[in-house]
Write a protein that holds these residues in place. Sequence first.
Motif, PDB file in Angstrom:
ATOM      1  N   TRP A  83       0.830  -1.191   0.000  1.00 28.12           N
ATOM      2  CA  TRP A  83       0.000   0.000   0.000  1.00 28.12           C
ATOM      3  C   TRP A  83       0.869   1.248   0.000  1.00 28.12           C
ATOM      4  CZ3 TRP A  83      -4.822  -0.987   3.627  1.00 28.12           C
ATOM      5  CH2 TRP A  83      -5.465  -2.160   3.203  1.00 28.12           C
ATOM      6  N   THR A  91      -2.470   4.536   2.179  1.00 31.09           N
ATOM      7  CA  THR A  91      -3.693   4.411   1.398  1.00 31.09           C
ATOM      8  C   THR A  91      -3.744   3.050   0.727  1.00 31.09           C
ATOM      9  OG1 THR A  91      -3.742   6.797   0.998  1.00 31.09           O
ATOM     10  CG2 THR A  91      -5.014   5.427  -0.506  1.00 31.09           C
ATOM     11  N   LYS A  94      -5.218  -0.487  -4.730  1.00 30.14           N
ATOM     12  CA  LYS A  94      -6.117  -1.486  -5.302  1.00 30.14           C
ATOM     13  C   LYS A  94      -5.356  -2.586  -6.017  1.00 30.14           C
ATOM     14  CE  LYS A  94      -9.869  -1.936  -8.660  1.00 30.14           C
ATOM     15  NZ  LYS A  94     -10.714  -1.234  -9.651  1.00 30.14           N
ATOM     16  N   ASP A 239      -8.130  -4.910   1.438  1.00 26.48           N
ATOM     17  CA  ASP A 239      -8.180  -4.293   0.112  1.00 26.48           C
ATOM     18  C   ASP A 239      -9.419  -4.855  -0.568  1.00 26.48           C
ATOM     19  OD1 ASP A 239      -7.893  -3.429  -2.506  1.00 26.48           O
ATOM     20  OD2 ASP A 239      -6.238  -4.797  -2.967  1.00 26.48           O
ATOM     21  N   PRO A 246      -9.880   5.183  -2.950  1.00 28.00           N
ATOM     22  CA  PRO A 246      -9.217   4.394  -1.903  1.00 28.00           C
ATOM     23  C   PRO A 246      -9.310   5.062  -0.528  1.00 28.00           C
ATOM     24  CG  PRO A 246      -7.585   5.580  -3.190  1.00 28.00           C
ATOM     25  CD  PRO A 246      -8.912   5.854  -3.833  1.00 28.00           C
TER      26      PRO A 246
END
Length: 257
Positions: A83, A91, A94, A239, A246
């Motif tokens: 991340w 954050t 994805k 996730d 996000p």
Amino acid sequence: MTKRNLLTTIGMLAVVSAFAQKEYPSRAPMTPAMSEYWTPQPPIVTPGKAPAEAIGAPSDAIILFDGKDLSQWENSKGQAAGWTVHDGVFTVKKGTGDIRTKQKFNDFQLHLEWCIPEGIEGTNQARGNSGVFLQGIYEIQILDNYENETYVNGQAGSIYKQTPPLVNAMNKPGVWNTFDIIYTAPTFKKDGTYRTPPRVTVLQNGVLLQNNTTILGTTPYVGFPEVVQHGDGPIALQDHGDPSAPISFRNIWIREL
């Protein structure tokens, strides 16, 4: 045995045999909707003003994120967490998968802060969806429920697909939310069933959402809770692959109890 009794017995066996040979339709496969319910919606409570800065950790806390790196975290394969760290927060990136703490825990007090970005789109569960997993197993839902209804046992602060929050205490997108979670891990009998079930208290933005609530078992998306014997486990963050925007996190610490 008399002739009459014999005939009665033969007749009963014939009926049982007929039922045994009859074919019944198999049980319908589980779908996500089978474990969701929408009413009553929890009342909305406006929390107090969110702090401008992260809330400081107590002196005996283990710092899980200090604003600099994800060195305390890894992905589900035990590799470096993928991340994005920036400006004192991290954050969801994805497609990189869930992350979890390298350290495992039993009973604890957990603090984390999370923010839904401004301008988020989507409805229901497709709106800032994530979750924090206690011992890597039991999910407390993270979701944007600011003017966004969903099934109540999937709302922010729910024990996912089990127990809805007492109230909806969401801040609007762009404003930080806090979770304070007090968790008591389960103990098990020799047969793998709970001797004492897991229990959790959750406060969002200082407002009580779960009050020493019993966790019934696992928190699957499809199906119902199951009891799975386990030991200490990590804190995990999800996730969810949310396409709209996000979620960011900051100031995560834990106290072992």
